[in-house]
Design a protein around this motif. Structure first.
Motif, PDB file in Angstrom:
ATOM      1  N   THR A 297      -0.729   3.046  -6.945  1.00 23.49           N
ATOM      2  CA  THR A 297      -2.122   2.850  -6.730  1.00 23.49           C
ATOM      3  C   THR A 297      -2.815   2.204  -8.003  1.00 23.49           C
ATOM      4  OG1 THR A 297      -2.422   5.276  -7.583  1.00 23.49           O
ATOM      5  CG2 THR A 297      -2.511   4.824  -5.219  1.00 23.49           C
ATOM      6  N   VAL A 298      -3.932   1.371  -7.735  1.00 23.53           N
ATOM      7  CA  VAL A 298      -4.382   0.399  -8.597  1.00 23.53           C
ATOM      8  C   VAL A 298      -4.557   0.926  -9.836  1.00 23.53           C
ATOM      9  CG1 VAL A 298      -6.799   0.612  -7.802  1.00 23.53           C
ATOM     10  CG2 VAL A 298      -6.038  -1.560  -8.646  1.00 23.53           C
ATOM     11  N   HIS A 299      -5.145   2.042 -10.032  1.00 21.05           N
ATOM     12  CA  HIS A 299      -5.440   2.636 -11.266  1.00 21.05           C
ATOM     13  C   HIS A 299      -4.295   3.202 -12.156  1.00 21.05           C
ATOM     14  CE1 HIS A 299      -4.911   6.317  -8.916  1.00 21.05           C
ATOM     15  NE2 HIS A 299      -4.852   7.156  -9.794  1.00 21.05           N
TER      16      HIS A 299
ATOM     17  N   GLY B  86      -4.121  -4.652   4.155  1.00 25.22           N
ATOM     18  CA  GLY B  86      -4.511  -3.564   2.990  1.00 25.22           C
ATOM     19  C   GLY B  86      -3.528  -2.512   3.314  1.00 25.22           C
ATOM     20  N   SER B  87      -3.067  -1.910   1.780  1.00 24.17           N
ATOM     21  CA  SER B  87      -1.765  -0.989   2.037  1.00 24.17           C
ATOM     22  C   SER B  87      -2.091  -0.177   0.689  1.00 24.17           C
ATOM     23  CB  SER B  87      -0.633  -1.420   2.120  1.00 24.17           C
ATOM     24  OG  SER B  87       0.228  -0.665   2.094  1.00 24.17           O
ATOM     25  N   VAL B  88      -2.405   1.205   0.701  1.00 28.33           N
ATOM     26  CA  VAL B  88      -2.498   2.044  -0.400  1.00 28.33           C
ATOM     27  C   VAL B  88      -1.315   1.991  -1.264  1.00 28.33           C
ATOM     28  CG1 VAL B  88      -2.759   4.475  -1.285  1.00 28.33           C
ATOM     29  CG2 VAL B  88      -4.112   3.738   0.713  1.00 28.33           C
ATOM     30  N   GLY B  89      -1.563   1.710  -2.442  1.00 33.33           N
ATOM     31  CA  GLY B  89      -0.299   1.819  -3.509  1.00 33.33           C
ATOM     32  C   GLY B  89       0.122   0.182  -3.666  1.00 33.33           C
ATOM     33  N   GLN B  90      -0.303  -0.815  -3.130  1.00 37.41           N
ATOM     34  CA  GLN B  90       0.325  -1.857  -3.076  1.00 37.41           C
ATOM     35  C   GLN B  90      -0.812  -3.160  -3.358  1.00 37.41           C
ATOM     36  OE1 GLN B  90       2.491  -2.162   0.949  1.00 37.41           O
ATOM     37  NE2 GLN B  90       4.253  -2.237  -0.444  1.00 37.41           N
ATOM     38  N   ALA B  91      -1.809  -2.843  -4.409  1.00 38.91           N
ATOM     39  CA  ALA B  91      -2.754  -3.719  -4.734  1.00 38.91           C
ATOM     40  C   ALA B  91      -2.288  -5.070  -5.164  1.00 38.91           C
ATOM     41  CB  ALA B  91      -3.599  -3.048  -5.884  1.00 38.91           C
TER      42      ALA B  91
ATOM     43  N   ALA C  65       9.742   0.996  -0.125  1.00 36.94           N
ATOM     44  CA  ALA C  65       8.117   1.282  -0.096  1.00 36.94           C
ATOM     45  C   ALA C  65       7.805   2.328   1.066  1.00 36.94           C
ATOM     46  CB  ALA C  65       7.581  -0.191   0.155  1.00 36.94           C
ATOM     47  N   LEU C  66       8.798   2.342   2.293  1.00 35.74           N
ATOM     48  CA  LEU C  66       8.298   3.200   3.263  1.00 35.74           C
ATOM     49  C   LEU C  66       9.178   4.232   3.821  1.00 35.74           C
ATOM     50  CD1 LEU C  66       6.682   0.024   5.011  1.00 35.74           C
ATOM     51  CD2 LEU C  66       5.256   1.865   4.115  1.00 35.74           C
TER      52      LEU C  66
END
Ligand SMILES: NC(=O)c1ccc[n+]([C@@H]2O[C@H](COP(=O)([O-])OP(=O)(O)OC[C@H]3O[C@@H](n4cnc5c(N)ncnc54)[C@H](O)[C@@H]3O)[C@@H](O)[C@H]2O)c1
Length: 286
Positions: A95-97, A145-150, A192-193
């Motif tokens: 995630t981005v942070h 868009g995809s959570v955790g893939q910024a 990833a999935l």
């Protein structure tokens, strides 16, 4: 004319391998690139079994200078290059942070910086021979868009703008550039999935790439999705929106937000000129 030559990056496994083998079946000669040299050599061997010439290349694309050397070796070996499939990729999902500088740098360099380098390396040859085919690889993560893939999503969205620009610059040279967003179960997809894509074969994406690399390819600057036998075109749509008088305020935007967002009757501008046309045509109300 001797048969066309394609470079496929990251072709030692997964989707890239399927692309290389399908291009080989279509009669193209191949440079099978993968940073895993053993895997690249194995796939080059599979191309030989199909009956085409193939060379393996174990450079890691992304680092500065690598693309120029890869294209140089291709020209030395085959004397030409006709198609480039920029497929190599890695994920560093967080995630981005939580993203580190390295996570950002590595993913952007392989999926974006390296891709621009590869294109710049083949482009003069494509122009000189007035022929070329480029396939760039995007992803649903970048498009939707995809959570955790910024980091990954940013690079995968960026190649769409690159592809459209290449199409515009290549049009009068018979250079076609298109973008594919694939879905298939591969090592990367597993990382990833998990098994979300179980049963979806890379072989069911490859024919689209082969078509986009073919002399008969009739499209350029377009974006396609493929997975599990479903092949679609994805467009960039623009709503009709509103035209507000000079001096409008945030309150006007709030009042009109539903109309601005309404996609019924949307347009699909083919290029910048088409996007700008309504803006430049109508005088702004006072
Ligand atoms: N699998 C999917 O569903 C999916 C979805 C969307 C986009 N993609 C994209 O498709 C492409 C292929 O993905 P995949 O699923 O086959 O992955 P994969 O991990 O199965 O295969 C990628 C291959 O690229 C090679 N590679 C990685 N970095 C490299 C580098 N710097 N230089 C040369 N080779 C390198 C790896 O060694 C590997 O063989 C990637 O660009 C990926 O982002 C895949």
């Amino acid at each position: 004319m001797s048969s066309r030559v394609a470079i496929v990056t990251g072709a030692g496994a997964g989707l890239g391998r399927a692309y290389a083998l399908d291009l080989a079946r279509a009669g193209l000669r191949l440079v099978v690139n993968d940073r895993d040299g053993t895997a690249a050599a194995r796939v080059a061997g599979e191309c030989h079994e199909i009956g085409v010439e193939a060379e393996s290349d174990e450079s890691a694309v992304g680092a500065l200078g690598v693309a120029g050397e890869l294209v140089g070796r291709t020209l030395e070996r085959f004397g030409r290059v006709d198609a480039l499939v920029c497929n190599a990729g890695v994920v560093r999902d967080r995630t981005v942070h939580r993203l580190t500088d390295m996570d950002v740098q590595e993913v952007l360099s392989v999926h974006l910086g390296g891709v621009i380098d590869q294109v710049r390396a083949v482009w003069p040859h494509f122009r000189r021979q007035r022929y070329g085919r480029v396939v760039l690889v995007s992803s649903a993560a970048g498009l939707f868009g995809s959570v955790g893939q910024a980091n990954y999503a940013a690079a995968k969205a960026a190649v769409v703008g690159l592809g459209r620009t290449l199409a515009a610059e290549g049009r009068s040279y018979d250079i076609a550039a298109n973008v594919v967003a694939p879905v298939a179960q591969t090592d990367m997809a597993m990382t990833a999935l998990g098994d979300a894509f179980a049963g979806l074969s890379a072989d069911d994406v490859a024919p689209l790439v082969t078509y986009l690399c073919s002399e008969g390819c009739m499209v350029s600057g377009e974006l396609f999705a493929a997975g599990g036998g479903r092949v679609t075109r994805i467009g960039w749509a623009e709503s009709a929106g509103v035209r507000l008088p000079h001096g409008f305020t945030a309150a006007d935007i709030a009042a009109e937000i539903d109309t601005i967002r309404d996609m019924s009757g949307c347009a699909f501008p083919a290029d910048v000129a088409e996007h700008l046309k309504p803006l430049l045509r109508q005088k702004q109300p006072q």
